[in-house]
Write an enzyme that holds these catalytic residues in place. Structure first.
Site, PDB file in Angstrom:
ATOM      1  N   GLU A 169       0.854  -1.195   0.000  1.00  0.00           N
ATOM      2  CA  GLU A 169       0.000   0.000   0.000  1.00  0.00           C
ATOM      3  C   GLU A 169       0.884   1.237   0.000  1.00  0.00           C
ATOM      4  OE1 GLU A 169      -3.263   0.138   2.760  1.00  0.00           O
ATOM      5  OE2 GLU A 169      -3.620   2.261   2.392  1.00  0.00           O
ATOM      6  N   ASP A 198      -2.018  12.033  -3.222  1.00  0.00           N
ATOM      7  CA  ASP A 198      -1.963  13.492  -3.346  1.00  0.00           C
ATOM      8  C   ASP A 198      -2.144  13.848  -4.819  1.00  0.00           C
ATOM      9  OD1 ASP A 198      -1.321  13.880  -0.566  1.00  0.00           O
ATOM     10  OD2 ASP A 198       0.690  13.146  -1.028  1.00  0.00           O
ATOM     11  N   ASP A 211     -10.688  11.085  -5.536  1.00  0.00           N
ATOM     12  CA  ASP A 211     -11.893  11.927  -5.512  1.00  0.00           C
ATOM     13  C   ASP A 211     -11.640  13.242  -6.237  1.00  0.00           C
ATOM     14  OD1 ASP A 211     -10.018  12.537  -3.344  1.00  0.00           O
ATOM     15  OD2 ASP A 211     -11.406  14.171  -2.933  1.00  0.00           O
ATOM     16  N   TYR A 255      -9.496   9.692   3.971  1.00  0.00           N
ATOM     17  CA  TYR A 255      -9.661  10.675   2.894  1.00  0.00           C
ATOM     18  C   TYR A 255     -10.939  10.443   2.120  1.00  0.00           C
ATOM     19  CZ  TYR A 255      -5.640  13.627   3.207  1.00  0.00           C
ATOM     20  OH  TYR A 255      -4.762  14.581   3.637  1.00  0.00           O
ATOM     21  N   GLU A 256     -11.289   9.192   1.952  1.00  0.00           N
ATOM     22  CA  GLU A 256     -12.536   8.904   1.257  1.00  0.00           C
ATOM     23  C   GLU A 256     -13.716   9.483   2.042  1.00  0.00           C
ATOM     24  OE1 GLU A 256     -14.379   5.104   1.729  1.00  0.00           O
ATOM     25  OE2 GLU A 256     -14.521   4.882  -0.438  1.00  0.00           O
ATOM     26  N   LYS A 281      -1.782  21.226  -9.825  1.00  0.00           N
ATOM     27  CA  LYS A 281      -1.198  22.201 -10.752  1.00  0.00           C
ATOM     28  C   LYS A 281      -0.387  21.491 -11.831  1.00  0.00           C
ATOM     29  CE  LYS A 281      -1.059  25.927  -7.458  1.00  0.00           C
ATOM     30  NZ  LYS A 281      -0.308  26.528  -6.372  1.00  0.00           N
ATOM     31  N   THR A 299     -11.282   4.596   3.746  1.00  0.00           N
ATOM     32  CA  THR A 299     -10.144   5.348   4.284  1.00  0.00           C
ATOM     33  C   THR A 299     -10.634   6.694   4.794  1.00  0.00           C
ATOM     34  OG1 THR A 299      -9.516   6.662   2.354  1.00  0.00           O
ATOM     35  CG2 THR A 299      -8.722   4.387   2.406  1.00  0.00           C
ATOM     36  N   ASP A 349       9.735   6.892   1.309  1.00  0.00           N
ATOM     37  CA  ASP A 349       9.101   6.984  -0.005  1.00  0.00           C
ATOM     38  C   ASP A 349       8.876   5.577  -0.588  1.00  0.00           C
ATOM     39  OD1 ASP A 349       8.564   7.408  -2.764  1.00  0.00           O
ATOM     40  OD2 ASP A 349       9.592   9.339  -2.678  1.00  0.00           O
TER      41      ASP A 349
HETATM   42  C1  LIG Z   1      -4.126  12.252   0.423  1.00  0.00           C
HETATM   43  S1  LIG Z   1      -3.360  11.171   1.559  1.00  0.00           S
HETATM   44  C2  LIG Z   1      -4.368   9.694   1.485  1.00  0.00           C
HETATM   45  C3  LIG Z   1      -4.104   8.781   2.642  1.00  0.00           C
HETATM   46  C4  LIG Z   1      -4.909   7.458   2.657  1.00  0.00           C
HETATM   47  N1  LIG Z   1      -4.572   6.608   1.535  1.00  0.00           N
HETATM   48  C5  LIG Z   1      -6.397   7.732   2.698  1.00  0.00           C
HETATM   49  O1  LIG Z   1      -7.055   7.450   1.664  1.00  0.00           O
HETATM   50  O2  LIG Z   1      -6.891   8.194   3.723  1.00  0.00           O
HETATM   51  C6  LIG Z   1      -1.931  10.645   0.656  1.00  0.00           C
HETATM   52  C7  LIG Z   1      -0.863  10.063   1.574  1.00  0.00           C
HETATM   53  O3  LIG Z   1       0.175   9.499   0.795  1.00  0.00           O
HETATM   54  C8  LIG Z   1       1.411   9.749   1.425  1.00  0.00           C
HETATM   55  N2  LIG Z   1       2.429   9.646   0.360  1.00  0.00           N
HETATM   56  C9  LIG Z   1       2.515  10.418  -0.741  1.00  0.00           C
HETATM   57  N3  LIG Z   1       3.522  10.027  -1.533  1.00  0.00           N
HETATM   58  C10 LIG Z   1       4.078   8.956  -0.907  1.00  0.00           C
HETATM   59  C11 LIG Z   1       5.173   8.108  -1.232  1.00  0.00           C
HETATM   60  N4  LIG Z   1       5.870   8.283  -2.362  1.00  0.00           N
HETATM   61  N5  LIG Z   1       5.499   7.109  -0.394  1.00  0.00           N
HETATM   62  C12 LIG Z   1       4.786   6.933   0.749  1.00  0.00           C
HETATM   63  N6  LIG Z   1       3.745   7.709   1.117  1.00  0.00           N
HETATM   64  C13 LIG Z   1       3.393   8.709   0.301  1.00  0.00           C
HETATM   65  C14 LIG Z   1       1.244  11.121   2.038  1.00  0.00           C
HETATM   66  O4  LIG Z   1       2.139  11.339   3.116  1.00  0.00           O
HETATM   67  C15 LIG Z   1      -0.213  11.084   2.489  1.00  0.00           C
HETATM   68  O5  LIG Z   1      -0.337  10.644   3.828  1.00  0.00           O
END
Ligand SMILES: C[S@@+](CC[C@H](N)C(=O)[O-])C[C@H]1O[C@@H](n2cnc3c(N)ncnc32)[C@H](O)[C@@H]1O
Length: 211
Positions: free
Chosen positions: A33, A114, A150, A186-187, A118, A184, A92
């Site tokens: 994940e 994320d 979304d 965010y959903e 932009k 989740t 990462d």
């Molecule tokens: C918008 S949040 C969504 C979190 C979760 N999946 C949810 O749906 O609630 C995106 C998450 O991805 C993490 N993230 C972004 N790029 C990542 C990467 N390359 N490796 C690990 N985590 C990452 C961010 O820190 C953030 O917590």
């Protein structure tokens, strides 16, 4: 939590060459994940699928603490039992994916990434033409890549990127979260705000990039 519990769950770079061996017992499938946020989905999947080994990745310390505090009661940081089929990569996810062997993953989750809306930030999007081959390399033929978003810009972008490749079979996305796909945070926020998530389930074809 970070000092005592995270080390007990951390997936080490040195384990990436034989990732299934990193789990306490035998695992029949290996899942990854990317960006687990507060960990709701990762914990639900690990609990519902004890035969699958899940490596859950997150860079955001608050998110990692959130997942750990759901797993371990206060005072049990160093001793409370932990799921044998869950490991965490607190860096990462792309760095880990580069270390993993070809075709080792049965399933990859990318839930509400994320969106980087932009245009000048488009290169930072996880779904990107330049990144597809890296995902395809680690996912076995027939393996599944689940993506949810979304964000209208990202939704359009995903459709555009997936339209022009042969690495994954792509069906139209679902507009309701499919069964076996835990919610989740965010959903929940997106739905509360009136946004409409899309849910893709891609299948790795086994084909390579078009020449
Ligand atoms: C918008 S949040 C969504 C979190 C979760 N999946 C949810 O749906 O609630 C995106 C998450 O991805 C993490 N993230 C972004 N790029 C990542 C990467 N390359 N490796 C690990 N985590 C990452 C961010 O820190 C953030 O917590």
């Amino acid at each position: 939590m970070i000092e005592q519990t995270l080390p007990r769950l951390r997936f080490a770079a040195a384990e990436a060459g034989a990732p299934r061996a990193a789990f306490a017992g035998d695992v029949e499938a290996l899942w990854l994940e990317v960006g687990f946020g507060g960990g709701e989905h990762a914990l639900a999947q690990a609990a519902a699928n004890p035969a699958a080994g899940l490596i859950a990745c997150e860079v955001f310390e608050n998110g990692i603490c959130s997942l750990l505090s759901r797993l371990v009661p206060q005072g049990g940081e160093a001793t409370a039992p932990l799921p044998g089929n869950l490991r965490l990569w607190d860096a990462d996810a792309r760095d880990l994916m580069q270390l993993l062997p070809d075709g080792c993953l049965d399933r990859l989750f990318l839930l509400f990434p994320d969106p980087w809306p932009k245009t000048r930030h488009a290169k930072r999007r996880f779904v990107h033409p330049a990144a597809l081959a890296g995902v395809a390399r680690v996912l076995r033929p027939g393996g599944e890549w689940r993506i949810a978003s979304d964000d209208p810009t990202y939704q359009g972008w995903v459709a555009e990127v997936l339209a022009d490749q042969v690495l994954f079979d792509v069906k139209p996305p679902d507009t309701q979260r499919p069964a076996g796909w835990p919610p989740t945070r965010y959903e929940a926020k997106a739905l509360a705000a009136g946004r409409r998530p899309l849910y893709w389930s891609l299948c790795r074809t086994g084909r390579e990039e078009a020449i």
